[in-house]
Design a protein around this motif. Structure first.
Motif, mmCIF file in Angstrom:
data_model
loop_
_atom_site.group_PDB
_atom_site.id
_atom_site.type_symbol
_atom_site.label_atom_id
_atom_site.label_comp_id
_atom_site.label_asym_id
_atom_site.label_seq_id
_atom_site.Cartn_x
_atom_site.Cartn_y
_atom_site.Cartn_z
ATOM 1 N N ILE A 24 -80.301 -99.394 -10.124
ATOM 2 C CA ILE A 24 -80.015 -98.787 -8.819
ATOM 3 C C ILE A 24 -78.575 -99.101 -8.457
ATOM 4 O O ILE A 24 -78.192 -100.264 -8.344
ATOM 5 N N PHE A 25 -77.781 -98.055 -8.289
ATOM 6 C CA PHE A 25 -76.365 -98.185 -7.944
ATOM 7 C C PHE A 25 -76.208 -97.785 -6.484
ATOM 8 O O PHE A 25 -76.435 -96.636 -6.126
ATOM 9 N N THR A 26 -75.813 -98.732 -5.647
ATOM 10 C CA THR A 26 -75.586 -98.462 -4.231
ATOM 11 C C THR A 26 -74.085 -98.570 -3.987
ATOM 12 O O THR A 26 -73.484 -99.611 -4.244
ATOM 13 N N TYR A 27 -73.491 -97.489 -3.492
ATOM 14 C CA TYR A 27 -72.042 -97.454 -3.310
ATOM 15 C C TYR A 27 -71.631 -98.130 -2.013
ATOM 16 O O TYR A 27 -72.286 -97.966 -0.978
ATOM 17 N N ALA A 28 -70.537 -98.875 -2.079
ATOM 18 C CA ALA A 28 -70.018 -99.564 -0.899
ATOM 19 C C ALA A 28 -69.555 -98.553 0.146
ATOM 20 O O ALA A 28 -69.740 -98.756 1.340
ATOM 21 N N ASP A 29 -68.965 -97.442 -0.292
ATOM 22 C CA ASP A 29 -68.457 -96.415 0.618
ATOM 23 C C ASP A 29 -69.388 -95.215 0.581
ATOM 24 O O ASP A 29 -69.091 -94.204 -0.035
ATOM 25 N N GLU A 30 -70.542 -95.316 1.255
ATOM 26 C CA GLU A 30 -71.545 -94.254 1.209
ATOM 27 C C GLU A 30 -71.048 -92.952 1.828
ATOM 28 O O GLU A 30 -71.457 -91.875 1.427
ATOM 29 N N LYS A 31 -70.137 -93.023 2.815
ATOM 30 C CA LYS A 31 -69.636 -91.808 3.466
ATOM 31 C C LYS A 31 -68.904 -90.909 2.487
ATOM 32 O O LYS A 31 -69.039 -89.701 2.528
ATOM 33 N N ASN A 32 -68.100 -91.490 1.627
ATOM 34 C CA ASN A 32 -67.272 -90.703 0.718
ATOM 35 C C ASN A 32 -67.917 -90.462 -0.633
ATOM 36 O O ASN A 32 -67.415 -89.684 -1.420
ATOM 37 N N MET A 33 -69.023 -91.147 -0.931
ATOM 38 C CA MET A 33 -69.622 -90.993 -2.256
ATOM 39 C C MET A 33 -71.108 -90.685 -2.222
ATOM 40 O O MET A 33 -71.719 -90.550 -3.263
ATOM 41 N N GLY A 34 -71.725 -90.601 -1.085
ATOM 42 C CA GLY A 34 -73.168 -90.423 -1.054
ATOM 43 C C GLY A 34 -73.844 -91.780 -1.180
ATOM 44 O O GLY A 34 -73.198 -92.813 -1.212
ATOM 45 N N GLY A 35 -75.143 -91.799 -1.257
ATOM 46 C CA GLY A 35 -75.900 -93.046 -1.238
ATOM 47 C C GLY A 35 -75.874 -93.852 -2.511
ATOM 48 O O GLY A 35 -75.896 -95.066 -2.487
ATOM 49 N N GLY A 36 -75.831 -93.200 -3.653
ATOM 50 C CA GLY A 36 -75.853 -93.931 -4.906
ATOM 51 C C GLY A 36 -76.498 -93.119 -6.003
ATOM 52 O O GLY A 36 -76.635 -91.910 -5.920
ATOM 53 N N MET A 37 -76.894 -93.833 -7.044
ATOM 54 C CA MET A 37 -77.508 -93.199 -8.208
ATOM 55 C C MET A 37 -78.568 -94.144 -8.752
ATOM 56 O O MET A 37 -78.347 -95.347 -8.804
ATOM 57 N N ASN A 38 -79.698 -93.603 -9.138
ATOM 58 C CA ASN A 38 -80.736 -94.376 -9.809
ATOM 59 C C ASN A 38 -80.856 -93.863 -11.232
ATOM 60 O O ASN A 38 -80.973 -92.650 -11.439
ATOM 61 N N LEU A 39 -80.818 -94.775 -12.197
ATOM 62 C CA LEU A 39 -80.966 -94.394 -13.593
ATOM 63 C C LEU A 39 -82.194 -95.074 -14.171
ATOM 64 O O LEU A 39 -82.249 -96.304 -14.252
ATOM 65 N N GLN A 40 -83.167 -94.270 -14.570
ATOM 66 C CA GLN A 40 -84.346 -94.817 -15.231
ATOM 67 C C GLN A 40 -83.978 -94.989 -16.695
ATOM 68 O O GLN A 40 -83.791 -94.017 -17.422
ATOM 69 N N ILE A 41 -83.855 -96.241 -17.130
ATOM 70 C CA ILE A 41 -83.315 -96.552 -18.452
ATOM 71 C C ILE A 41 -84.412 -96.905 -19.446
ATOM 72 O O ILE A 41 -84.322 -96.606 -20.621
ATOM 73 N N GLY A 42 -85.450 -97.547 -19.009
ATOM 74 C CA GLY A 42 -86.501 -97.988 -19.920
ATOM 75 C C GLY A 42 -86.358 -99.469 -20.226
ATOM 76 O O GLY A 42 -85.581 -100.192 -19.595
ATOM 77 N N ASP A 43 -87.107 -99.910 -21.222
ATOM 78 C CA ASP A 43 -87.149 -101.341 -21.542
ATOM 79 C C ASP A 43 -85.801 -101.936 -21.930
ATOM 80 O O ASP A 43 -85.572 -103.125 -21.738
ATOM 81 N N LYS A 44 -84.891 -101.142 -22.478
ATOM 82 C CA LYS A 44 -83.616 -101.704 -22.911
ATOM 83 C C LYS A 44 -82.771 -102.228 -21.744
ATOM 84 O O LYS A 44 -81.816 -102.955 -21.956
ATOM 85 N N ILE A 45 -83.159 -101.880 -20.512
ATOM 86 C CA ILE A 45 -82.416 -102.367 -19.345
ATOM 87 C C ILE A 45 -82.407 -103.901 -19.291
ATOM 88 O O ILE A 45 -81.452 -104.504 -18.829
ATOM 89 N N HIS A 46 -83.469 -104.517 -19.800
ATOM 90 C CA HIS A 46 -83.604 -105.975 -19.707
ATOM 91 C C HIS A 46 -82.557 -106.713 -20.531
ATOM 92 O O HIS A 46 -82.246 -107.865 -20.246
ATOM 93 N N ILE A 60 -71.944 -91.231 -17.359
ATOM 94 C CA ILE A 60 -72.736 -90.136 -16.787
ATOM 95 C C ILE A 60 -71.923 -89.409 -15.712
ATOM 96 O O ILE A 60 -71.913 -88.182 -15.653
ATOM 97 N N ALA A 61 -71.218 -90.161 -14.870
ATOM 98 C CA ALA A 61 -70.371 -89.551 -13.833
ATOM 99 C C ALA A 61 -69.291 -88.683 -14.474
ATOM 100 O O ALA A 61 -69.045 -87.556 -14.023
ATOM 101 N N ASP A 62 -68.648 -89.188 -15.531
ATOM 102 C CA ASP A 62 -67.622 -88.394 -16.240
ATOM 103 C C ASP A 62 -68.227 -87.117 -16.819
ATOM 104 O O ASP A 62 -67.630 -86.045 -16.737
ATOM 105 N N ASP A 63 -69.433 -87.240 -17.399
ATOM 106 C CA ASP A 63 -70.104 -86.064 -17.963
ATOM 107 C C ASP A 63 -70.433 -85.043 -16.873
ATOM 108 O O ASP A 63 -70.292 -83.833 -17.083
ATOM 109 N N MET A 64 -70.862 -85.538 -15.700
ATOM 110 C CA MET A 64 -71.190 -84.634 -14.590
ATOM 111 C C MET A 64 -69.942 -83.907 -14.099
ATOM 112 O O MET A 64 -69.982 -82.704 -13.820
ATOM 113 N N ILE A 65 -68.837 -84.619 -14.009
ATOM 114 C CA ILE A 65 -67.576 -84.014 -13.574
ATOM 115 C C ILE A 65 -67.132 -82.952 -14.571
ATOM 116 O O ILE A 65 -66.748 -81.842 -14.202
ATOM 117 N N ALA A 66 -67.189 -83.286 -15.856
ATOM 118 C CA ALA A 66 -66.788 -82.328 -16.896
ATOM 119 C C ALA A 66 -67.686 -81.095 -16.872
ATOM 120 O O ALA A 66 -67.197 -79.965 -17.014
#
Length: 176
Positions: A24-46, A60-66
Motif C-alpha cells: 500500500i503506497f500512500t502519498y504524502a501530497d494527496e492533493k497533487n497525486m491522488g490517494g495512492g496505489m495498492n499493488l497485490q504482489i503475492g507471496d514474494k512481497i515477504h 509501473i508508474a513509468d509504464d502508465m505514463i508511457a
C-alpha cells in the motif's frame, strides 16, 4: 476535472505499508497525486524491501505514463450476443472484455442493514454492488461516463444534451 496522475516518487514522497500480499503506497501530497496505489504482489512481497517495492511502483508508474503518451484510446464494445465479462480465477473476480458495458440495473436487499442495494446484470450474470465494483477496479486510474438508457436501447448510442438537470431540460423543452 482532471485528477492527479500516478508518477514515480522518491522515498520521502510516499509511505509504504503491507497488508498480507498487498503493498500500500500512500502519498504524502494527496492533493497533487491522488490517494495512492495498492499493488497485490503475492507471496514474494515477504522477501521484498521497501526499496524493492518503491522500484516496482515507479516502474509501473513509468509504464502508465508511457502508455498514456503513446495511446489514443478507442473504447471497445463487445458485440451483442458475445460475453462482455469473464471470471478470472487468478484474481477471483469478474473482468471486462472491452471498455463499454451494456447492463441492467436491478436491486437486492441482501445487505446487513436491510436497505436496497444495486444489483447489476451483465449478460446473464447478476453482480452484487461489490462484485461490480471489483469489475471496475481493473480500470483504476481511468474515467467513466455513465449514460442511463431504457433497457431495450442499451445497444444504441443515446442522444446526449447538456443541461444542469433533467428537470431544467424538461421545463425548457416541455414537448420532448
Amino acid at each position: 476535472m482532471p485528477r492527479p496522475k500516478i508518477r514515480p516518487v522518491s522515498p520521502d514522497e510516499v509511505k509504504i505499508t503491507r497488508n498480507g500480499d498487498t503493498a500500500i503506497f500512500t502519498y504524502a501530497d494527496e492533493k497533487n497525486m491522488g490517494g495512492g496505489m495498492n499493488l497485490q504482489i503475492g507471496d514474494k512481497i515477504h522477501g521484498m524491501t521497501d526499496a524493492d517495492l518503491l522500484k516496482m511502483h515507479n516502474e509501473i508508474a513509468d509504464d502508465m505514463i508511457a502508455a498514456r503518451m503513446n495511446h489514443e484510446h478507442v473504447a471497445i464494445e463487445v458485440p451483442i450476443g458475445k460475453p462482455q465479462i469473464k471470471f478470472d480465477k487468478r484474481c477471483n473476480h469478474w473482468l471486462m472484455k472491452g471498455d463499454v458495458l451494456r447492463c441492467f440495473i436491478g436491486s437486492s436487499s441482501d445487505t446487513d442493514d436491510g436497505l436496497m442495494e444495486p444489483e447489476i446484470e451483465v449478460d446473464d450474470q447478476k453482480l452484487s454492488w461489490k462484485e461490480f465494483g471489483r469489475l471496475l477496479v481493473s480500470h483504476e486510474g481511468w474515467g467513466m461516463r455513465l449514460a442511463i438508457v431504457c433497457d431495450d436501447e442499451m445497444h444504441e448510442e443515446p442522444v446526449i444534451v447538456k443541461a444542469d438537470s433533467r428537470a431544467q431540460y424538461m421545463e425548457e423543452h416541455p414537448n420532448e
